[in-house]
Design an enzyme around this catalytic site. Structure first.
Site, mmCIF file in Angstrom:
data_model
loop_
_atom_site.group_PDB
_atom_site.id
_atom_site.type_symbol
_atom_site.label_atom_id
_atom_site.label_comp_id
_atom_site.label_asym_id
_atom_site.label_seq_id
_atom_site.Cartn_x
_atom_site.Cartn_y
_atom_site.Cartn_z
ATOM 1 N N ARG A 44 -49.945 -23.033 -32.996
ATOM 2 C CA ARG A 44 -50.027 -22.360 -31.690
ATOM 3 C C ARG A 44 -51.236 -22.898 -30.931
ATOM 4 O O ARG A 44 -52.342 -22.388 -31.033
ATOM 5 C CB ARG A 44 -50.136 -20.847 -31.901
ATOM 6 C CG ARG A 44 -50.118 -20.045 -30.614
ATOM 7 C CD ARG A 44 -50.183 -18.546 -30.926
ATOM 8 N NE ARG A 44 -50.141 -17.740 -29.715
ATOM 9 C CZ ARG A 44 -51.219 -17.438 -28.983
ATOM 10 N NH1 ARG A 44 -52.412 -17.847 -29.361
ATOM 11 N NH2 ARG A 44 -51.085 -16.717 -27.886
ATOM 12 N N SER A 80 -40.332 -13.385 -30.013
ATOM 13 C CA SER A 80 -41.214 -12.214 -29.910
ATOM 14 C C SER A 80 -40.503 -11.081 -29.183
ATOM 15 O O SER A 80 -39.923 -11.298 -28.113
ATOM 16 C CB SER A 80 -42.487 -12.574 -29.126
ATOM 17 O OG SER A 80 -43.240 -13.519 -29.837
ATOM 18 N N LYS A 140 -54.437 -12.930 -28.979
ATOM 19 C CA LYS A 140 -53.396 -13.245 -27.989
ATOM 20 C C LYS A 140 -53.651 -12.472 -26.711
ATOM 21 O O LYS A 140 -53.473 -11.265 -26.664
ATOM 22 C CB LYS A 140 -52.013 -12.879 -28.545
ATOM 23 C CG LYS A 140 -51.543 -13.775 -29.677
ATOM 24 C CD LYS A 140 -50.143 -13.406 -30.108
ATOM 25 C CE LYS A 140 -49.108 -13.915 -29.130
ATOM 26 N NZ LYS A 140 -47.734 -13.670 -29.555
#
Length: 215
Positions: A41, A112, A141
């Site tokens: 990520r 998600s 996040k």
């Protein structure tokens, strides 16, 4: 190719979420400890782009292959195709999962899902698993929604009994038994692993939490 057991301890990381440590070393230590899935990520301020991002992804991908752990790319479908990654994980705003499935017919696809409404509107029949959360508020996040807690996670499990679920968001070692008791397949972790002073040991302890729960 996809097995729900892969979700047990799902480590997510990039250069911006490992406190200035070398990402390769962080991932290698996590692999030595026993993570079951890895997601690259590379997002946020100061994240690598272009050729540098591709080169690092390939390097980490090769490392994951050595440990026989699938390598998942976050959001970047083009990168996943370019390097032949094992799969992708996308958010609600990252494209149509039906189209992504056509592009990546034999790969792992995760989506998600933050709440009941998103679950209703998602074409989960085209994905292998859903990432549900944030369970707790998280610093890793900045695009995460409001925390749903164990209660919210339990509700999502009830609403989606068939699809494998991985819990995400501010999860620590102490949460694992409670999350396992809800009946979801695993946990996604960023900072509790990447910020640890002893990554391999932390991962081993997390795996043991599952073993202790089963016992």
């Amino acid at each position: 190719m996809f097995n729900k057991e892969l979700l047990k301890l799902y480590f997510i990381c990039g250069t911006t979420t490992c406190l200035g440590k070398d990402l390769y070393t962080v991932v290698e230590d996590a692999l030595k400890g026993g993570i079951t899935l890895f997601q690259f990520r590379e997002k946020g301020k100061g994240a690598l782009e272009g050729k540098e991002k591709v080169e690092l992804a390939v390097k980490i991908q090769d490392l994951c292959k050595k440990y026989n752990v699938p390598f998942i790319v976050n959001d970047d479908i083009e990168l996943a195709l370019e390097i032949d990654a094992d799969g992708v994980h996308v958010g609600q705003g990252d494209g149509n999962v039906e189209k992504i499935r056509k592009l990546l017919p034999d790969k792992i696809i995760g989506l998600s899902v933050g709440n009941e409404e998103e679950l209703r509107e998602s074409k989960i029949e085209f994905v292998d698993y859903i990432g549900v959360g944030p369970v707790h508020s998280t610093i890793s996040k900045n695009d995460a929604g409001g925390a749903i807690g164990y209660k919210g996670l339990k509700k999502m499990r009830k609403l989606a009994p068939e699809i494998p679920i991985v819990a995400i968001g501010g999860i620590k070692k102490e949460d694992i038994k409670n999350i396992a008791a809800i009946g979801v397949e695993g946990v996604s972790i960023i900072s509790a692993i990447s910020y640890s002073e002893s990554i391999k040991q932390t991962v081993e302890q997390m795996i043991n939490e599952y073993k202790n729960y089963v016992e």
